[in-house]
Design an enzyme around this catalytic site. Structure first.
Site, mmCIF file in Angstrom:
data_model
loop_
_atom_site.group_PDB
_atom_site.id
_atom_site.type_symbol
_atom_site.label_atom_id
_atom_site.label_comp_id
_atom_site.label_asym_id
_atom_site.label_seq_id
_atom_site.Cartn_x
_atom_site.Cartn_y
_atom_site.Cartn_z
ATOM 1 N N GLN A 156 -5.231 -2.030 -3.297
ATOM 2 C CA GLN A 156 -5.322 -0.785 -2.961
ATOM 3 C C GLN A 156 -4.022 0.006 -3.660
ATOM 4 O OE1 GLN A 156 -4.405 -2.696 -1.303
ATOM 5 N NE2 GLN A 156 -5.370 -3.623 0.388
ATOM 6 N N THR A 177 1.480 -0.824 -0.242
ATOM 7 C CA THR A 177 0.309 -0.264 0.018
ATOM 8 C C THR A 177 0.992 1.322 0.080
ATOM 9 O OG1 THR A 177 -1.708 -0.823 1.036
ATOM 10 C CG2 THR A 177 -1.742 1.228 0.907
ATOM 11 N N ASP A 205 -8.635 3.507 -1.526
ATOM 12 C CA ASP A 205 -7.164 4.724 -0.260
ATOM 13 C C ASP A 205 -6.731 5.624 -1.093
ATOM 14 O OD1 ASP A 205 -7.792 2.796 0.952
ATOM 15 O OD2 ASP A 205 -5.586 1.196 1.293
ATOM 16 N N ARG A 237 -14.833 2.919 8.718
ATOM 17 C CA ARG A 237 -14.565 2.186 9.574
ATOM 18 C C ARG A 237 -13.626 2.578 10.229
ATOM 19 N NH1 ARG A 237 -14.245 -2.417 5.044
ATOM 20 N NH2 ARG A 237 -12.519 -1.733 4.350
ATOM 21 N N ASP A 259 -12.789 3.351 2.083
ATOM 22 C CA ASP A 259 -11.293 4.052 2.912
ATOM 23 C C ASP A 259 -10.609 4.516 2.146
ATOM 24 O OD1 ASP A 259 -11.571 1.597 4.297
ATOM 25 O OD2 ASP A 259 -10.305 0.467 3.643
ATOM 26 N N TRP A 285 -9.674 1.172 11.285
ATOM 27 C CA TRP A 285 -8.608 0.799 11.057
ATOM 28 C C TRP A 285 -7.549 0.668 12.015
ATOM 29 C CZ3 TRP A 285 -3.865 2.079 7.793
ATOM 30 C CH2 TRP A 285 -2.894 1.586 7.161
#
Length: 575
Positions: free
Chosen positions: A376, A341, A399, A489, A426, A491
């Protein structure tokens, strides 16, 4: 026939010297030069204009007219040349909606997307002349004048040297002394309002008038009262006065090194990374890298030993300069393995006191064309402190914006002002402390009727009271279904139990795509154990339910941009 567009520079220069004429003006004599720009929109398009937010189109009125149709957002449209100095700008303006926090305005001498002189029509029959610098408003004059929603009014600004004057329907609004840059473009603006604009004309004026301008060609639809053009210290509702001291400049280093990046070789470098590489290691002075229009397909890294670096798009339009690449987490590396990522980021910022203005960072990884187990794809990764992003676009899917810090024990602060962030899963995430002020946060459609992703995934460490703050923002979507997007949410990287995400959405407009139960669990961790709150949001997605913790008024006073960003050094980049 459509009125002529912007004239060639040589022709303008020639006409400026040969066509000056003295025009009677209510007893005063005013020097006027040739028309620099005009548009009555009879061509049916926006050629010659550059957009910064909003939904703009040409529609039919009593004649073709420019319309901005998206409420709940700050929208600007610019035209002309950044080299224009003394100028007179006039346009017809018809507010269509003008809520209590709205404005409709004409702009002059705009040096960027957030710095210009503005003549603003405000609710309550108020018209105000203002100087706006990086979003901070200084009133120069005001007048009480009947403004009718759905009726045309004529606005005019004249700027000569440091003298700025404004009129509404021939009535003086005020005169002030401005200290903005000496040159700039013109523009139109709406904030949390909708409006139409027509008959935009820009002329070069070497002498500002000392009385009212010529009677507008469009007869005002309302009578004008006697003006009271006295200065006022009250800022418009859309630009509240600062609640803390004057901002501390980003970085304390004296001086200003500079370089230019241009893809055609006309600058110092043809790539952004080459310009960064040329910044002295351990530099103690700000170095501004001006980037000319173009698409720069490269991976860029600003190392920790090169602080005080600025990226600035040269045109003031964030769409003109794009830094983009297409690595994803699962993309194979040439030497084996995958990027992961963090390694997928198009731009990585490790140098403190970095700033970026008027440009776009993107990761255009094509999910449909690949079948990686990890997709991502980061546009920007930040691991530094005291960062400012002003009028910057962040484009991606999953991402998009990884706002992190140098280590789990370090705090990485960033201020995102008037930015645009898009993605789906996200797409704003990490343990960094970030304030998103008056930004558009756009959720992309993944084709689901029930789950089109998550705006945030904070991993704020438990010892840090401040994670992600969205204030005065607008949450929009391209076409995601109603009730299909989560606000966030929690992480927990590698299952770290001390990563207790913190996020607040306050005073923002939430679209219908936001779920009534907008928070979600992640990897076995309950969202109820995280620090998620809302406060005074509006819009169809803001319905308060038992699954939406709300701040009290007392709590809300401690969740402000200044509190988030102050840290131990009192940093305050907020206008």
């Amino acid at each position: 026939m459509r009125r002529s567009r912007r004239l060639l520079a040589a022709a303008v220069a020639a006409l400026t010297t040969t066509l000056l004429a003295l025009t009677p003006l209510g007893g005063a004599q005013v020097a006027h030069a040739a028309t620099l720009f005009s548009d009555d929109f009879s061509g049916g398009d926006l050629a010659g204009w550059s957009r910064s937010g909003g939904t703009w189109s040409v529609v039919s009125d009593d004649s073709p007219a420019l319309q901005q149709a998206r409420d709940g957002t700050d929208a600007r449209l610019f035209a002309g040349d950044a080299s224009w100095a003394d100028q007179a700008v006039q346009a017809r303006v018809k507010p269509l909606t003008l809520p209590g926090n709205g404005l409709v305005a004409l702009l002059a001498r705009a040096s960027g997307a957030t710095s210009y002189y503005r003549l603003a029509v405000l609710p309550g029959d108020q018209v105000r002349l203002e100087a706006v610098r990086s979003g901070r408003v200084t009133p120069l004059g005001t007048v009480s004048h009947p403004v009718t929603v759905g009726s045309w009014h004529t606005l005019r600004i004249e700027v000569a040297g440091t003298v700025v004057r404004g009129w509404v329907d021939g009535v003086p609004v005020g005169t002030g002394t401005g200290t903005l840059t000496a040159t700039g473009r013109i523009g139109v603006q709406t904030a949390y309002a909708t409006a139409r604009f027509d008959d935009v004309v820009v002329t070069r004026g070497d002498t500002a008038p000392t009385s009212a301008p010529p009677t507008p060609t469009a007869t005002p639809t309302v009578a004008s009262p006697s003006p009271t053009a006295s200065p006022t210290d009250t800022a418009p509702p859309s630009s509240p006065p600062p609640t803390s001291p004057t901002p501390t400049p980003t970085g304390t280093a004296p001086g200003d090194g500079s370089s230019v990046v241009a893809p055609d070789g006309s600058g110092d470098f043809t790539s952004v990374q080459a310009a960064v590489d040329a910044v002295p290691t351990g530099n103690t002075r700000r170095h501004t890298i001006t980037i000319e229009p173009g698409t720069y397909r490269e991976v860029v890294s600003v190392p920790a030993d090169k602080p005080y670096v600025s990226f600035v798009g040269s045109t003031g339009d964030a769409r003109d300069v794009v830094i983009v690449y297409d690595n994803a987490s699962g993309t194979p590396k040439p030497g084996g393995g995958t990027y992961g990522t963090s390694g997928s980021a198009t731009v990585t910022v490790d140098g403190n006191d970095f700033t970026a203005r008027h440009l776009t960072f993107a990761n255009d990884f094509d999910e449909a064309a690949h079948d990686y187990s990890a997709e991502q794809a980061v546009a920007v990764l930040t691991r530094a402190d005291r960062l400012v992003f002003d009028d910057v676009r962040f484009l991606g899917n999953q991402d998009t914006l990884y706002h992190n810090s140098a280590s789990v024990d370090a705090v990485g602060r960033a201020y995102f002002r008037d930015c645009y962030v898009e993605g789906d899963v996200d797409f704003v995430f990490g343990r960094g402390t970030g304030v998103f002020d008056r930004c558009e946060i756009r959720s992309l459609d993944r084709g689901s009727t029930s789950n089109n992703g998550y705006v945030t995934a904070p991993s704020t460490m438990i010892g840090n009271p401040y994670g992600l703050l969205f204030t005065g923002c607008t949450l929009t979507t391209d076409s995601a279904a109603a009730q299909s997007v989560h606000l966030g949410r929690p992480w927990h990287p590698s299952g770290n139990v001390d990563a207790i995400g913190q996020a607040v959405f306050r005073d923002s407009v939430l679209g219908a795509h936001v779920k009534d139960s907008p928070w979600s669990d992640m990897s076995g961790f309950s969202w109820r154990d995280a620090r998620f709150f809302e406060y005074r949001n509006s819009g169809p997605g803001s319905t308060v339910t038992t699954d939406r913790p709300q701040l009290t008024d007392a709590q809300a006073s401690t969740y402000t941009p200044q509190r988030y960003l102050a840290g131990t050094d009192g940093w305050n980049p907020v206008p």
